[in-house]
Design a protein around this motif. Structure first.
Motif, PDB file in Angstrom:
ATOM      1  N   LEU A 398       0.835  -1.212   0.000  1.00 59.28           N
ATOM      2  CA  LEU A 398       0.000   0.000   0.000  1.00 59.28           C
ATOM      3  C   LEU A 398       0.869   1.261   0.000  1.00 59.28           C
ATOM      4  CD1 LEU A 398      -2.741   1.431   0.247  1.00 59.28           C
ATOM      5  CD2 LEU A 398      -2.647   1.028   2.724  1.00 59.28           C
ATOM      6  N   LEU A 399       1.922   1.255   0.811  1.00 58.82           N
ATOM      7  CA  LEU A 399       2.780   2.440   0.898  1.00 58.82           C
ATOM      8  C   LEU A 399       3.523   2.691  -0.416  1.00 58.82           C
ATOM      9  CD1 LEU A 399       4.145   1.912   4.530  1.00 58.82           C
ATOM     10  CD2 LEU A 399       2.656   3.778   3.783  1.00 58.82           C
ATOM     11  N   VAL A 400       3.958   1.608  -1.054  1.00 60.45           N
ATOM     12  CA  VAL A 400       4.660   1.744  -2.333  1.00 60.45           C
ATOM     13  C   VAL A 400       3.702   2.313  -3.385  1.00 60.45           C
ATOM     14  CG1 VAL A 400       5.635   0.429  -4.274  1.00 60.45           C
ATOM     15  CG2 VAL A 400       6.461   0.017  -1.944  1.00 60.45           C
ATOM     16  N   GLU A 401       2.464   1.822  -3.367  1.00 56.81           N
ATOM     17  CA  GLU A 401       1.459   2.326  -4.303  1.00 56.81           C
ATOM     18  C   GLU A 401       1.275   3.831  -4.112  1.00 56.81           C
ATOM     19  OE1 GLU A 401      -2.108  -0.218  -4.158  1.00 56.81           O
ATOM     20  OE2 GLU A 401      -3.234   1.668  -4.341  1.00 56.81           O
ATOM     21  N   GLN A 402       1.189   4.259  -2.852  1.00 53.94           N
ATOM     22  CA  GLN A 402       0.996   5.688  -2.583  1.00 53.94           C
ATOM     23  C   GLN A 402       2.221   6.501  -2.992  1.00 53.94           C
ATOM     24  OE1 GLN A 402      -0.183   6.086   1.569  1.00 53.94           O
ATOM     25  NE2 GLN A 402      -2.260   5.389   1.131  1.00 53.94           N
ATOM     26  N   GLN A 403       3.393   5.963  -2.705  1.00 53.14           N
ATOM     27  CA  GLN A 403       4.620   6.681  -3.053  1.00 53.14           C
ATOM     28  C   GLN A 403       4.740   6.843  -4.570  1.00 53.14           C
ATOM     29  OE1 GLN A 403       8.261   5.433  -1.171  1.00 53.14           O
ATOM     30  NE2 GLN A 403       9.527   6.235  -2.819  1.00 53.14           N
ATOM     31  N   GLN A 404       4.402   5.768  -5.293  1.00 54.81           N
ATOM     32  CA  GLN A 404       4.510   5.852  -6.749  1.00 54.81           C
ATOM     33  C   GLN A 404       3.494   6.813  -7.324  1.00 54.81           C
ATOM     34  OE1 GLN A 404       4.616   1.674  -7.858  1.00 54.81           O
ATOM     35  NE2 GLN A 404       6.777   1.947  -8.368  1.00 54.81           N
ATOM     36  N   ALA A 405       2.296   6.825  -6.733  1.00 59.15           N
ATOM     37  CA  ALA A 405       1.279   7.772  -7.195  1.00 59.15           C
ATOM     38  C   ALA A 405       1.777   9.197  -6.964  1.00 59.15           C
ATOM     39  CB  ALA A 405      -0.036   7.531  -6.467  1.00 59.15           C
ATOM     40  N   PHE A 406       2.412   9.412  -5.812  1.00 57.35           N
ATOM     41  CA  PHE A 406       2.927  10.745  -5.496  1.00 57.35           C
ATOM     42  C   PHE A 406       4.030  11.145  -6.483  1.00 57.35           C
ATOM     43  CE2 PHE A 406       5.880  13.591  -3.234  1.00 57.35           C
ATOM     44  CZ  PHE A 406       5.010  14.635  -2.982  1.00 57.35           C
ATOM     45  N   THR A 407       4.975  10.247  -6.692  1.00 56.28           N
ATOM     46  CA  THR A 407       6.076  10.543  -7.619  1.00 56.28           C
ATOM     47  C   THR A 407       5.516  10.779  -9.028  1.00 56.28           C
ATOM     48  OG1 THR A 407       7.411   9.055  -6.281  1.00 56.28           O
ATOM     49  CG2 THR A 407       8.369   9.756  -8.353  1.00 56.28           C
ATOM     50  N   GLY A 408       4.572   9.919  -9.446  1.00 57.23           N
ATOM     51  CA  GLY A 408       3.979  10.043 -10.785  1.00 57.23           C
ATOM     52  C   GLY A 408       3.257  11.371 -10.960  1.00 57.23           C
ATOM     53  N   SER A 409       2.676  11.896  -9.868  1.00 61.41           N
ATOM     54  CA  SER A 409       1.908  13.144  -9.961  1.00 61.41           C
ATOM     55  C   SER A 409       2.794  14.346 -10.261  1.00 61.41           C
ATOM     56  CB  SER A 409       1.130  13.385  -8.664  1.00 61.41           C
ATOM     57  OG  SER A 409       2.030  13.779  -7.632  1.00 61.41           O
ATOM     58  N   MET A 410       4.097  14.152 -10.200  1.00 64.02           N
ATOM     59  CA  MET A 410       5.036  15.254 -10.453  1.00 64.02           C
ATOM     60  C   MET A 410       5.221  15.509 -11.953  1.00 64.02           C
ATOM     61  SD  MET A 410       6.282  16.302  -7.532  1.00 64.02           S
ATOM     62  CE  MET A 410       5.277  15.873  -6.124  1.00 64.02           C
ATOM     63  N   VAL A 411       4.905  14.495 -12.780  1.00 60.11           N
ATOM     64  CA  VAL A 411       5.185  14.616 -14.212  1.00 60.11           C
ATOM     65  C   VAL A 411       4.376  15.771 -14.807  1.00 60.11           C
ATOM     66  CG1 VAL A 411       5.100  13.447 -16.458  1.00 60.11           C
ATOM     67  CG2 VAL A 411       5.748  12.167 -14.392  1.00 60.11           C
ATOM     68  N   GLY A 412       5.084  16.643 -15.550  1.00 56.57           N
ATOM     69  CA  GLY A 412       4.429  17.785 -16.173  1.00 56.57           C
ATOM     70  C   GLY A 412       4.518  19.055 -15.327  1.00 56.57           C
ATOM     71  N   ARG A 413       4.869  18.893 -14.043  1.00 60.07           N
ATOM     72  CA  ARG A 413       4.952  20.064 -13.168  1.00 60.07           C
ATOM     73  C   ARG A 413       6.317  20.743 -13.288  1.00 60.07           C
ATOM     74  NH1 ARG A 413       2.731  18.512  -7.259  1.00 60.07           N
ATOM     75  NH2 ARG A 413       3.425  20.650  -6.901  1.00 60.07           N
ATOM     76  N   THR A 414       6.356  22.021 -12.967  1.00 55.19           N
ATOM     77  CA  THR A 414       7.646  22.702 -12.873  1.00 55.19           C
ATOM     78  C   THR A 414       7.935  22.950 -11.399  1.00 55.19           C
ATOM     79  OG1 THR A 414       6.660  24.871 -13.054  1.00 55.19           O
ATOM     80  CG2 THR A 414       7.412  23.862 -15.104  1.00 55.19           C
ATOM     81  N   MET A 415       9.205  22.926 -11.060  1.00 53.51           N
ATOM     82  CA  MET A 415       9.578  23.106  -9.651  1.00 53.51           C
ATOM     83  C   MET A 415      11.039  23.534  -9.519  1.00 53.51           C
ATOM     84  SD  MET A 415       9.857  19.092  -8.612  1.00 53.51           S
ATOM     85  CE  MET A 415       8.197  18.771  -9.152  1.00 53.51           C
ATOM     86  N   PRO A 416      11.362  24.250  -8.441  1.00 55.38           N
ATOM     87  CA  PRO A 416      12.760  24.589  -8.199  1.00 55.38           C
ATOM     88  C   PRO A 416      13.524  23.338  -7.747  1.00 55.38           C
ATOM     89  CG  PRO A 416      11.395  25.361  -6.383  1.00 55.38           C
ATOM     90  CD  PRO A 416      10.470  24.760  -7.386  1.00 55.38           C
ATOM     91  N   THR A 417      14.714  23.181  -8.278  1.00 53.50           N
ATOM     92  CA  THR A 417      15.522  22.001  -7.948  1.00 53.50           C
ATOM     93  C   THR A 417      16.922  22.442  -7.560  1.00 53.50           C
ATOM     94  OG1 THR A 417      14.249  20.553  -9.372  1.00 53.50           O
ATOM     95  CG2 THR A 417      16.504  19.892  -8.952  1.00 53.50           C
ATOM     96  N   LEU A 418      17.387  21.939  -6.452  1.00 52.79           N
ATOM     97  CA  LEU A 418      18.751  22.247  -5.992  1.00 52.79           C
ATOM     98  C   LEU A 418      19.705  21.212  -6.588  1.00 52.79           C
ATOM     99  CD1 LEU A 418      20.948  23.546  -4.200  1.00 52.79           C
ATOM    100  CD2 LEU A 418      20.114  22.139  -2.304  1.00 52.79           C
ATOM    101  N   ILE A 419      20.633  21.675  -7.425  1.00 49.11           N
ATOM    102  CA  ILE A 419      21.594  20.747  -8.032  1.00 49.11           C
ATOM    103  C   ILE A 419      22.630  20.358  -6.983  1.00 49.11           C
ATOM    104  CG2 ILE A 419      23.244  20.400  -9.919  1.00 49.11           C
ATOM    105  CD1 ILE A 419      20.499  20.999 -11.000  1.00 49.11           C
TER     106      ILE A 419
END
Ligand code: SAH
Ligand code: SF4
Ligand code: F3S
Length: 469
Positions: A398-419
């Motif tokens: 269940l936790l993996v399913e939620q984590q993957q849904a969360f990670t997947g929801s990032m696609v298409g979004r823009t965000m600040p990223t620290l290199i």
């Protein structure tokens, strides 16, 4: 003992004289606080004349900074000592000495017992006394085995030397900073109150000074550490310059004023210590990253009570609601234990329901491991291993399913990223999203330490692939 005599013949000159030309290797187990402590131990030894090495076989001093949280973690140490003993023999054949030390939470919990089980070990030093390491090594050199596991009254942080700026810069653009150590909560499953002692908060001035040093050396993101980081409290000044009691929220507001400190995080929090000012910090501070690791352990009130967590499942759910109201995009992460003594199928279902209701961005889950000296180990109703396995599998799915849904929801979004650093593949760099995910970008996208705006193109299991916008 053979080792003692060899070390004796080695004893000459001053402490730093003896250490000159010697190398130290530190292997770290367990939590981030051990990572931080390993660095500070290294700093103390470097100040004493040692050079740090990443190659254990090349080290004159090997320190294992250990974790006692679960049986498996603690047992790992003994198999590692077995391997190092072989290496020690090979080095001895070449006329080189190797001193073996055990530090951290196994050192604190087991003390001299470690040497009885593993006679190759020369020194055992608990987490509160790392500032005494050079003196301990001095004693070892003059031919003894040393066990040092006092809860020192003197402040270890005040006495540990700060690393040189170049060394800090080498460690990268993100850093840990311990602000609080120890725990007074006594959850019935947990060894931490015994291994780390009672809660101690570092003073505001010490924390601010360390954060400023880190930023001067190029650090952009600081993660404040504590076993119960949100139990941190200290004396600070109010707007009129009067001394008042500060909590972690106020401290975050203060640290956010440091120019160049772009990102703040903190871990690990206890639900009982999440106060209004800390929640307000999540609402008001742009530099406080939208991520909260808030362990709940179980969704069953009966089990929470037996664990001595001192709150109900409902309290936790309402708290999460308040945090989300303050910062709607916040990612929630947690820790869970399955198979605590007395946990029934119904109790476990309550945990599954809580997980569904919260919807975690990430989480750690463990089978209960009875720890010597904790109340849980003495309780009735230990759950069979096979049942623990089944529950852990269901919970993790269940936790993996939620984590993957969360990670997947990032696609298409823009965000600040620290290199942060070079990627594993040539031409790539790895950054960090506000939600703690690794973000892989082309090296032309930005230099290490820069915060760049990216668009997420695809998501892997945990990492994101992005292009600059
Ligand atoms: N201070 C933190 C956690 C410290 S230990 C807190 O209060 O949440 C990290 C995690 O290890 C805990 O949250 C718990 O989930 C797990 N843990 C601790 N003791 C354990 C035990 N005896 N068996 C299994 N998991 C344990
Ligand atoms: Fe352990 Fe509980 Fe303290 Fe966390 S709050 S360190 S789980 S005793
Ligand atoms: Fe382990 Fe000690 Fe950290 S027991 S989790 S290293 S506080």
């Amino acid at each position: 003992m053979e080792l003692d005599t060899k070390l004796k013949s080695d004893a000459a000159g001053t402490a730093s004289g003896q250490a000159a030309g010697k190398k130290v290797f530190v292997k770290t187990y367990g939590c981030q606080m051990n990572v931080y402590d390993s660095q500070r131990m290294t700093d103390a030894l470097v100040a004493d004349g040692y050079a740090a090495t990443d190659d254990m076989a090349d080290a004159d001093l090997v320190l294992l900074n250990t974790c006692h949280i679960r049986e498996k973690a603690a047992e790992k140490v003994y198999s590692e000592i077995g391997r190092i003993r072989e290496m020690k023999k090979e080095r001895a054949a070449l006329g080189r000495e190797t001193v073996i030390g055990v530090t951290g939470c196994v050192a604190q919990a087991e003390g001299a017992e470690i040497m009885r089980r593993a006679p190759a070990v020369d020194l055992v030093v608990g987490p509160q006394t790392y500032h005494r390491l050079p003196a301990v090594l001095e004693k070892v050199r003059s031919g003894g085995k040393v066990v040092e596991t006092d809860y020192a009254l003197d402040d270890k942080f005040e006495h540990l030397p700060q690393p040189k700026r170049a060394e800090l810069a080498r460690r990268g653009v993100t850093a840990f900073l311990t602000v609080q150590e120890g725990c007074d909560k006594f959850c019935t499953f947990c060894v931490v109150p015994y291994t780390r002692g009672s809660e101690v908060s570092r003073p505001v001035a010490q924390i601010v000074a360390e954060a400023e040093r880190l930023v001067e050396a190029g650090v952009r993101e600081v993660t404040l550490l504590g076993q119960n980081v949100n139990a941190w409290h200290g004396e600070g000044l109010d707007l009129e310059g009067q001394s008042t009691e500060w909590g972690l929220g106020r401290l975050l507001f203060r640290l956010a004023e440091i120019p160049g400190l772009a990102r703040l995080r903190y871990t690990t929090s206890h639900p009982r210590d999440m106060d209004d000012e800390l929640i307000a910090a999540h609402r008001d501070l742009e530099s406080l990253m939208p991520y909260l690791h808030l362990p709940v352990q179980s969704g069953s009130d009966r089990i929470l009570k037996a664990m001595n967590r001192r709150h109900k499942a409902e309290d936790y759910l309402r708290l999460i609601e308040r945090v989300r109201a303050a910062r709607p995009d916040i990612a929630i992460s947690g820790d869970f234990i399955v198979g605590f003594p007395g946990e029934t199928g119904e109790d476990f279902e309550a945990t599954m329901r809580l997980v569904r209701e919260v919807n975690y961005a990430s989480a750690f889950s463990f089978k209960y491991s009875p720890r010597p000296g904790t109340p849980g180990a003495e309780m009735d109703g230990h759950v069979p291993e096979q049942v623990k396995d089944e529950r852990l599998q269901r919970l993790q799915a269940l936790l993996v399913e939620q984590q993957q849904a969360f990670t997947g929801s990032m696609v298409g979004r823009t965000m600040p990223t620290l290199i942060e650093k070079a990627g594993r593949q040539a031409g790539q760099r790895v950054g960090r999203s506000p939600w703690l995910q690794p973000v892989i970008v082309d090296e032309k996208a930005g230099g290490i330490g820069e915060i760049i705006e990216v668009r997420i193109m695809s998501a892997g299991y945990n990492s994101l692939h992005a292009e600059p916008v």
